[in-house]
Enzyme design. Structure first.
Site, PDB file in Angstrom:
ATOM      1  N   MET A  12     -74.521 -37.894  -8.971  1.00 39.21           N
ATOM      2  CA  MET A  12     -73.852 -37.081  -8.113  1.00 39.21           C
ATOM      3  C   MET A  12     -72.466 -37.239  -8.542  1.00 39.21           C
ATOM      4  SD  MET A  12     -74.109 -34.515  -6.046  1.00 39.21           S
ATOM      5  CE  MET A  12     -75.664 -34.552  -4.921  1.00 39.21           C
ATOM      6  N   GLY A  41     -77.767 -37.643 -18.724  1.00 36.09           N
ATOM      7  CA  GLY A  41     -78.940 -37.200 -19.159  1.00 36.09           C
ATOM      8  C   GLY A  41     -79.391 -35.899 -18.431  1.00 36.09           C
ATOM      9  N   ASN A  43     -77.354 -33.883 -17.274  1.00 36.25           N
ATOM     10  CA  ASN A  43     -76.379 -32.716 -17.946  1.00 36.25           C
ATOM     11  C   ASN A  43     -77.152 -32.087 -19.283  1.00 36.25           C
ATOM     12  OD1 ASN A  43     -74.769 -33.304 -15.814  1.00 36.25           O
ATOM     13  ND2 ASN A  43     -72.991 -33.993 -16.996  1.00 36.25           N
ATOM     14  N   GLU A 139     -76.291 -44.506 -20.425  1.00 37.02           N
ATOM     15  CA  GLU A 139     -75.948 -44.879 -18.896  1.00 37.02           C
ATOM     16  C   GLU A 139     -77.262 -45.389 -18.112  1.00 37.02           C
ATOM     17  OE1 GLU A 139     -72.225 -41.909 -17.707  1.00 37.02           O
ATOM     18  OE2 GLU A 139     -74.401 -41.259 -17.180  1.00 37.02           O
ATOM     19  N   ASP A 239     -61.868 -27.940 -17.325  1.00 34.58           N
ATOM     20  CA  ASP A 239     -62.528 -29.330 -16.965  1.00 34.58           C
ATOM     21  C   ASP A 239     -63.398 -29.673 -18.052  1.00 34.58           C
ATOM     22  OD1 ASP A 239     -63.565 -31.845 -15.977  1.00 34.58           O
ATOM     23  OD2 ASP A 239     -64.601 -30.378 -14.307  1.00 34.58           O
ATOM     24  N   THR A 241     -65.281 -32.282 -18.303  1.00 37.86           N
ATOM     25  CA  THR A 241     -66.374 -33.031 -18.162  1.00 37.86           C
ATOM     26  C   THR A 241     -67.791 -32.430 -18.479  1.00 37.86           C
ATOM     27  OG1 THR A 241     -65.273 -33.689 -16.195  1.00 37.86           O
ATOM     28  CG2 THR A 241     -67.475 -34.354 -16.175  1.00 37.86           C
ATOM     29  N   GLY A 244     -69.380 -33.071 -24.016  1.00 37.82           N
ATOM     30  CA  GLY A 244     -70.067 -34.007 -24.938  1.00 37.82           C
ATOM     31  C   GLY A 244     -71.572 -33.805 -24.597  1.00 37.82           C
ATOM     32  N   ASP A 245     -71.990 -33.699 -23.342  1.00 35.85           N
ATOM     33  CA  ASP A 245     -73.369 -33.160 -23.117  1.00 35.85           C
ATOM     34  C   ASP A 245     -73.868 -32.012 -23.465  1.00 35.85           C
ATOM     35  OD1 ASP A 245     -73.374 -35.775 -21.546  1.00 35.85           O
ATOM     36  OD2 ASP A 245     -72.570 -34.855 -19.880  1.00 35.85           O
TER      37      ASP A 245
HETATM   38  O1  RIB Z   1     -70.727 -36.733 -19.464  1.00 38.56           O
HETATM   39  C1  RIB Z   1     -70.435 -36.367 -18.354  1.00 38.56           C
HETATM   40  C2  RIB Z   1     -70.890 -37.161 -17.097  1.00 38.56           C
HETATM   41  O2  RIB Z   1     -70.622 -38.365 -17.211  1.00 38.56           O
HETATM   42  C3  RIB Z   1     -70.515 -36.829 -15.529  1.00 38.56           C
HETATM   43  O3  RIB Z   1     -71.458 -35.783 -15.029  1.00 38.56           O
HETATM   44  C4  RIB Z   1     -70.743 -38.164 -14.969  1.00 38.56           C
HETATM   45  O4  RIB Z   1     -71.879 -38.116 -13.946  1.00 38.56           O
HETATM   46  C5  RIB Z   1     -70.879 -38.995 -16.223  1.00 38.56           C
HETATM   47  O5  RIB Z   1     -72.257 -39.632 -16.299  1.00 38.56           O
END
Ligand code: RIB
Length: 298
Positions: A12, A41, A43, A139, A239, A241, A244-245
């Site tokens: 979260m 994961g 994402n 992670e 943003d 965030t 990379g995913d």
């Molecule tokens: O790569 C982004 C993610 O890294 C975020 O959603 C956060 O949860 C971290 O794990």
């Protein structure tokens, strides 16, 4: 339809939008707070599903208030959550994220992600055997990363290892991956090298093929021995965030089209992902990727 298995974290994301990052010891007034579904994961699974892949997720959530909504959010994207465990007496993974000026700072607390086991990957063996590729990040416990690499390798299913957050890994493990997808800093950490060393030299030293991400500057990869550069796409960043995913997911989804096309589409998808708040907010559908590719061409 591309079939993927994603082995990784589910978090979260507790996101504060701030006018700037606070200095150590400083308190700032934030502009906005939202809690959003994330985790590398989760994402990557969602980004791949939005791009049209059939996705099977291996991971874990806790038995707290976040756990069920996190699992339900994956299922709502048509992701198979059979191997997403619910761990008793355990919190779900969380990420405290500050977003300022399109950049982010993140602190991850693993919670249930620290309890994703090699046995869970073994249980998903059939799904892995049917998959076109497997995505795994760092992670979750390293022994589970290793099990994923070994099972994928044994079944001749390419494993893409996104080494984030980076740690040094045995060279033997890296040889089991089809590609690793670090940024420059992560590649240096992975190889126990000096971060100031030229990234092209580091790429040559890697025991397995590297697709190196360079943020807004795109990505580097090797094709037929030559280092190739794919430029980034111009967008207005809200943003970063999850960029990379999205890159990793798109790379896996489009790998069957050949590495250069997959990297180009991955750069486009990652660029689109930064145009909205939250890791999953801007993750695109194929039509949006095609439109950006057409705009950049024209
Ligand atoms: O790569 C982004 C993610 O890294 C975020 O959603 C956060 O949860 C971290 O794990």
């Amino acid at each position: 339809m591309t079939r993927l298995v994603v082995v990784g974290s589910i978090n979260m994301d507790l996101v504060t939008v701030s006018p700037r990052f606070p200095a150590p010891g400083e308190t700032l007034l934030g502009e906005r707070f939202v809690s959003l579904h994330g985790g590398k994961g989760g994402n990557q699974a969602v980004a791949a599903a939005r791009l049209g892949a059939q996705v099977h997720m291996v991971g874990a959530v806790g038995d707290d208030a976040f756990g069920q909504p996190l699992r339900d959010a994956l299922a709502a994207e048509d992701i198979d959550v059979e191997h997403v465990a619910r761990i008793d007496d355990c919190s779900s993974g969380t990420a405290s994220i500050t977003v300022a000026g399109g950049e982010n700072q993140i602190i991850v607390t693993p919670g249930a992600n620290a309890r994703v086991t090699p046995a869970q990957v073994e249980d998903a063996r059939e799904a892995i055997a049917r998959a076109d590729a497997v995505l795994v990040q760092m992670e979750i416990p390293l022994e589970t990363v290793e099990a994923t690499l070994r099972i994928g390798h044994a079944l001749h299913v390419p494993v893409i290892l996104n080494p984030a957050p980076a740690q040094r890994l045995p060279s033997e493990w890296l040889q089991l991956a089809r590609y690793i997808t670090p940024n420059q800093h992560e590649l240096a950490t992975l190889l126990d090298a000096d971060a100031s060393e030229d990234f092209r030299t580091l790429m040559r030293r890697s025991p397995c093929p590297v697709v190196l991400t360079r943020g807004a500057e795109g990505a580097w990869f090797r094709e037929e021995g030559e280092a190739q550069h794919q430029e980034g796409f111009n967008v207005e960043a809200v943003d970063s965030t999850g960029a990379g995913d999205t890159f990793n997911a798109a790379l896996a989804v489009f790998l069957h089209e050949g590495l250069p096309i997959a990297v180009r589409k991955a750069c486009a998808a990652a660029a689109l992902s930064v145009t909205r708040l939250g890791a999953r907010g801007g993750m695109p559908h194929p039509a949006e990727v095609d439109a950006l590719l057409a705009r950049q061409r024209g």
